[in-house]
Write a protein that holds these residues in place. Structure first.
Motif, short mmCIF file in Angstrom:
data_model
loop_
_atom_site.label_atom_id
_atom_site.label_comp_id
_atom_site.label_asym_id
_atom_site.label_seq_id
_atom_site.Cartn_x
_atom_site.Cartn_y
_atom_site.Cartn_z
N MET A 2 -73.23 10.56 -24.72
CA MET A 2 -72.17 10.72 -23.20
C MET A 2 -72.07 11.29 -22.23
O MET A 2 -71.81 10.60 -21.51
CB MET A 2 -71.26 11.87 -24.39
N ALA A 3 -73.05 12.00 -21.84
CA ALA A 3 -72.89 12.62 -19.98
C ALA A 3 -73.91 11.98 -19.99
O ALA A 3 -73.41 11.94 -18.29
CB ALA A 3 -73.51 13.87 -20.68
N ASP A 4 -74.69 10.19 -20.06
CA ASP A 4 -75.39 10.14 -19.38
C ASP A 4 -74.94 8.91 -19.40
O ASP A 4 -75.27 7.80 -18.58
CB ASP A 4 -76.52 10.23 -19.89
N LEU A 5 -73.79 8.22 -20.02
CA LEU A 5 -72.95 7.30 -19.78
C LEU A 5 -72.46 7.04 -18.39
O LEU A 5 -72.51 5.82 -18.21
CB LEU A 5 -71.78 6.71 -20.80
N LYS A 6 -72.70 8.24 -17.77
CA LYS A 6 -72.27 8.22 -16.28
C LYS A 6 -72.66 7.06 -15.38
O LYS A 6 -72.42 6.98 -14.59
CB LYS A 6 -71.74 9.69 -15.75
N ASP A 7 -74.09 7.30 -15.82
CA ASP A 7 -74.51 6.57 -14.67
C ASP A 7 -75.56 5.50 -15.06
O ASP A 7 -76.34 5.30 -15.48
CB ASP A 7 -75.64 7.63 -14.30
N SER A 8 -74.85 5.21 -16.29
CA SER A 8 -74.67 3.16 -17.18
C SER A 8 -74.64 2.26 -16.96
O SER A 8 -74.49 1.64 -15.80
CB SER A 8 -74.68 3.83 -18.77
N LEU A 9 -73.43 1.95 -17.04
CA LEU A 9 -73.02 0.70 -17.41
C LEU A 9 -72.29 0.65 -15.92
O LEU A 9 -71.65 0.12 -15.53
CB LEU A 9 -72.03 0.11 -18.52
N ILE A 10 -70.96 1.67 -15.55
CA ILE A 10 -70.32 1.66 -15.42
C ILE A 10 -70.61 3.25 -14.51
O ILE A 10 -71.24 4.19 -15.42
CB ILE A 10 -68.72 2.58 -16.24
N ALA B 18 -69.78 -0.65 -7.41
CA ALA B 18 -71.19 -0.26 -8.17
C ALA B 18 -71.79 -0.76 -9.31
O ALA B 18 -72.05 -1.57 -10.16
CB ALA B 18 -71.62 0.76 -7.66
N SER B 19 -70.06 -0.77 -9.66
CA SER B 19 -70.02 -0.31 -11.76
C SER B 19 -69.80 -1.94 -11.72
O SER B 19 -70.72 -2.42 -12.71
CB SER B 19 -69.12 0.16 -12.05
N PHE B 20 -69.49 -3.01 -11.24
CA PHE B 20 -69.17 -3.98 -11.19
C PHE B 20 -70.51 -5.06 -10.92
O PHE B 20 -70.70 -6.08 -11.73
CB PHE B 20 -68.36 -4.40 -10.17
N MET B 21 -71.20 -4.54 -10.11
CA MET B 21 -72.59 -5.57 -9.71
C MET B 21 -73.29 -4.65 -11.07
O MET B 21 -74.81 -5.56 -11.30
CB MET B 21 -73.31 -4.61 -9.11
#
Lengths: 77, 528, 359
Positions: free
Chosen positions: B483-491, B311-314
């Motif tokens: 920071m906490a929301d970066l978990k569901d962004s590009l990666i 998913a991260s790669f996509m």
């Protein structure tokens, strides 16, 4: 015959249009006279200098005044 | 003369038009059934689908009831079984009649076996009930009418949406019927905290609108803001959520979508669980979600069902696609017309060879090819599906091969437009945005080269940073950096590591409580 | 004053971008030749002191911007006059940076595009940025500024292959004098220019971290300057260094295999854009507070237009520009960057004590 720099003129024109548009907002905002005068003075001075530059008649610039003052004081050789 | 001017200015309020055009006045219901009938007949004159039926029964034919409904809208079988037959059966044996109770209470409480009964206190409410598909009973001597819900099921079945296809996950999409949609959501969130707030919009259409959110997760301030903006809408017709979208968006002068929409149930439910608010509208399968952020353009429902690495790669690929689809033609034009030095030497030879004999400048060439592609795409959307194959042949052979052979476009240009087109389909929410922004970049690149492109890119970025969707900065979580929301962004981190809800969607005190609750719940489940 | 607030990270990046600014195209420490690293270290220390001075002023006058502080401490009349001088200084600063970038682009990548047009294009995007307000400026720097160290590290890492790593030896070949002069130049350009931030520090949401943020930012910038300096001197060697005009550009052209000019343009636009935007914002905010305008945005376009014209007017050619910034700018800046802030700090300390005594 003065040879005008047309690039400079077009840049000036763009700025003038923008500032006239801005002036309308300034008046509708009911800003104080002081603001209006400052605005007009700055705009007019940049317009005058811009036109002189476009005509290729560059007056002595503030940088030169500053340098002259420093020379008078003796800080800069 | 003066009266005419007054009328024109809207000053003349005395003239009430009670004739053919029905206006919303809050008149009480007449007690006499004949007057009701007369009034309804004037309101529904020339409405051939309007049906009214008199029931006269009881001792000395003392009970008169008027049943009014719209033909085809109500289920006639149910109406007969649950409303008309019980009334006739009951009153045919006169000795059963309780004299103590009023006929109205009797009918409401004991006779009608339908489960959905509401009271209509005024003519306006009664008329509204009739036109929205209920059967309305007017009883002689009563100032209150009874609206019985006997609506016949309408519309298509739940099926897979065409616009949003996913490889894994639910295939159910929303339909045009509002109550079906509500059921689809409720089915997935079995929790009384899931709220549906109904209201009507559109002075002519009286469309049902529904604000849907999970109490305790969604930010109360944003809910209030949504309510406020929706109630501010003054329109005579709401035919689609698209109408609402244009009324409630934060910034009218932007290309970027500040309100999200979806047709997929599982996607919408996950958005609700993140704390977003959904707006449903009767008559359209598209459901709006607010606040909507830029990062949602590269998120798909599949991501969460799949392994986090893929998913991260996509997601990174999708971001790349976004850049390519907006910038590639502009970069090509800038390279070919200004910055030859940047191109590697070997490539520049082939490039020059392929551009030999082409009469147009790279810019004109790019505009021609992109226009051809956009036309092809638009044709593909509008025409019947069976003709689609013919179109793809025309597109591939005629525009691709033949334009090169005819010396209108270079080979490289065809490749570039093809890549751009493919990439633009990867991020569907932004497909129209990239189309326009691409042209802006192209024009700037033609005049100012890379300098123009980078300055325009900065301006677009400033614009994105200025935007807000219902008070939430559009570029969150990148900027302001959360920071906490970066978990569901590009990666994307694995689903078990997503302990907290998106922080950005909360502003008040409720946020932490909800977040902490979720964390606690996660801990408890770990302990078990 | 705007109601907006910026976070610590945003201020840190905004300030880093500002300090890096146009020093990305003009080599830091040219005049000191091989001893430039010494000049960078000295000026970095001095810059740290100066910037701490500015943050102390803001901390002693909480939630006031430059004009308000000046009026409070110097009285209405003198304060206003000093404020006018500051506004002029900010506009002058912006126009110098405009000119730096204009000349840079015209001499390197865009020889056929007229400089007026390049500067005007720049100006348009800067008007948009400054009109968006401090909050948006903070957010943009959050996205863009990290690119600067990232890209310059990439450029540096890929060109340092077979070169003379002893190029900066011997130490103090030409004596201490050029080092001192260069330190003074570096201190006033860019570190002392952070006086602009007297109008931006008050927007920080958490004042406790102000000193930490400014210190970190200054240190990072010093380290980056050292890195750029060593990169350039290792690749080009000192005698070549003083002959070239835009040294960092020259090194990036040496990138093997592919021409990185456009990439370098991007770094430059980021640094320069942030620097000009900060200066313009400071000028506009100060001017609007001085005249009591309701909305600072009405002044943006006219100030930007003025500084564009000024940038074209102020120097006849690029050599004059460089000799002026090398010889005059430092002395011209000292009153604005050192003297007035220092007096301001003394006044603030003194008056604060007096206020406490009265209480």
């Amino acid at each position: 015959m003065i040879i005008m720099n047309y690039n400079m003129l077009s840049v000036l024109l763009a700025f003038i249009i923008m500032e006239l548009y801005n002036l309308r907002r300034l008046i509708s905002n009911k800003e104080s006279i002081k603001v209006l005068i400052t605005y007009v003075v700055i705009t007019a001075s940049s317009l005058v200098i811009g036109l002189l530059l476009a005509a290729g008649r560059r007056p002595a610039s503030p940088a030169e005044w500053i340098q002259w003052i420093f020379k008078m004081i003796g800080v800069v050789k | 003369m003066f009266r005419r001017i007054k009328k024109y200015l809207g000053l003349d309020n005395q003239e009430k038009d009670n004739g053919a055009i029905y206006t919303d006045t809050d008149e009480p219901l007449p007690r006499n059934i004949d007057k009701v009938k007369e009034r309804l007949n004037t309101i529904f004159s020339e409405c051939s689908d309007y049906i009214q039926r008199d029931i006269v029964c009881g001792e000395d034919n003392g009970i008169c009831i008027l049943v009014a409904y719209i033909d085809g809208f109500v289920d006639k079988k149910v109406l007969n079984q649950d409303v008309i037959r019980p009334i006739l059966d009951y009153f045919s044996c006169t000795d059963k009649l309780h004299r103590a109770k009023s006929v109205y209470q009797l009918i409401k409480r004991c006779i009608i076996s339908s489960n959905e009964i509401e009271e209509a206190q005024s003519m306006r409410q009664a008329v509204y009930r009739i036109v929205s598909g209920d059967a309305v009973l007017f009883i002689n001597g009563s100032r209150i009418a009874l609206a019985v819900g006997v609506k016949a099921p309408q519309g298509r079945q739940v099926e897979e949406p065409d616009t949003e296809v996913s490889l894994r996950g639910s295939r159910e999409g929303f339909v045009e019927n509002l109550s079906t949609n509500m059921v689809l959501i409720r089915k997935r969130i079995k929790n009384p905290n899931l709220k549906f707030e109904m209201l009507q919009l559109g002075t002519q259409t009286n469309t049902d609108i529904c604000i849907c959110y999970i109490k305790g997760i969604a930010n109360d301030e944003i809910i209030e803001e949504v309510r406020r903006r929706i109630l501010k809408i003054r329109s005579d017709a709401i035919l689609d959520t698209g109408y609402i979208e244009q009324y409630i968006t934060d910034n009218q002068f932007t290309l970027f979508p500040l309100v999200g929409n979806s047709e997929k149930c599982d996607k919408l439910v996950s958005k609700l669980l993140e704390g977003r608010i959904a707006i449903l509208c009767d008559g359209t399968p598209y459901v709006l979600t607010v606040p909507s952020l830029l990062v949602e353009a590269i998120q798909t429902a599949d991501d969460y069902y799949d392994h986090a690495f893929f998913a991260s790669f996509m997601r990174l690929l999708r971001l790349l696609a976004l850049f390519i689809s907006t910038l590639l033609p502009a970069l090509y034009v800038a390279l070919v017309s200004f910055h030859h030095t940047v191109i590697p030497f070997k490539l520049i030879i082939t490039l020059a060879a392929s551009r030999q004999g082409i009469p147009f400048s790279p810019f004109i060439e790019a505009v021609l090819m992109i226009m051809a592609f956009e036309l092809l795409r638009e044709a593909g959307v509008r025409m019947p599906r069976t003709v689609g194959q013919a179109l793809s042949i025309v597109g591939a052979i005629v525009l691709g091969e033949a334009s090169v052979a005819a010396g209108i476009a270079s080979n490289l240009m065809v490749i570039i437009v093809a890549i751009t087109a493919i990439c633009s389909f990867i991020t569907p929410p932004l497909i129209r945005v990239t189309m326009l922004v691409r042209f802006i970049f192209l024009i700037i690149a033609n005049f100012f080269g890379f300098l123009g492109i980078s300055l325009t890119a900065v301006v677009v970025l400033i614009h994105l940073c200025r935007l807000r969707s219902f008070g939430i900065p559009y570029m969150t979580p990148f900027s302001p950096l959360t920071m906490a929301d970066l978990k569901d962004s590009l990666i994307l981190v694995p689903i078990w590591a997503m302990i907290t809800r998106p922080k950005a969607l909360f502003q008040g005190d409720t946020q932490n409580r909800a977040g902490i609750k979720r964390q606690e719940a996660a801990k408890i489940s770990e302990d078990k | 004053m705007e109601k907006a607030r910026i976070s610590g990270l945003q201020l840190f990046l905004l300030m880093t971008g500002f300090l890096l600014g146009s020093r990305l195209i003009i080599n830091p420490g040219t005049e000191a030749k091989a001893d430039g690293w010494l000049a960078i270290l000295i000026s970095g220390t001095g810059g740290l002191l100066l910037i701490t001075l500015y943050s102390l002023i803001v901390l002693l006058n909480p939630s006031r911007t430059l004009v308000e502080i000046l009026r409070d401490r110097f009285g209405n009349a003198i304060g206003s006059v000093v404020a006018v001088f500051y506004i002029w200084y900010f506009i002058h600063l912006a126009s110098l940076v405009f000119r730096d970038f204009g000349s840079f682009l015209v001499t390197t990548t865009y020889p056929r595009t007229p400089m007026e047009v390049i500067i005007a294009l720049f100006a348009l995007s800067i008007i948009y940025a400054a009109n968006s307000g401090i909050e948006v400026m903070g957010r943009i720097s959050e996205i863009l500024v990290p690119f600067i160290p990232f890209l310059s590290t990439i450029i540096g890492a890929s060109i340092v292959t077979t070169h003379d790593f002893t190029a900066f030896l011997p130490v103090l070949e030409n004596g201490i004098k050029p080092v001192i002069k260069e330190s003074l130049n570096l201190l006033t350009f860019p570190f002392g220019e952070a006086v602009v931030f007297l109008t931006i520090f008050p927007y920080l949401n958490n004042k406790r971290h102000l000193k930490k943020i400014t210190t970190l930012s200054t240190l990072l910038v010093t380290v980056l300057f050292l890195y750029i300096f060593f990169r350039n001197i290792i690749i080009l060697e000192s005698h070549f260094l003083e002959q070239a005009t835009f040294v960092p550009h020259l090194t990036s052209v040496l990138f093997p295999g592919i021409n990185l000019e456009p990439l370098f343009d991007v770094i430059m636009i980021i640094g320069g854009g942030i620097k000009i935007t900060c200066a313009i914002y400071a000028a506009v905010i100060s001017l609007s507070q001085l005249t009591g305008a309701k909305d600072y945005r009405i002044f943006t376009s006219c100030i930007v237009a003025f500084s564009v014209i000024l940038s074209l007017w102020i120097h006849e050619n690029i050599f004059e520009l460089f000799s002026w910034t090398g010889n005059v700018w430092a002395y011209y800046s000292i009153p604005f960057q050192v003297v007035i802030p220092f007096i301001l700090l003394l006044f603030s300390l003194f008056k604060k004590d007096k206020l406490q005594d009265e209480e």
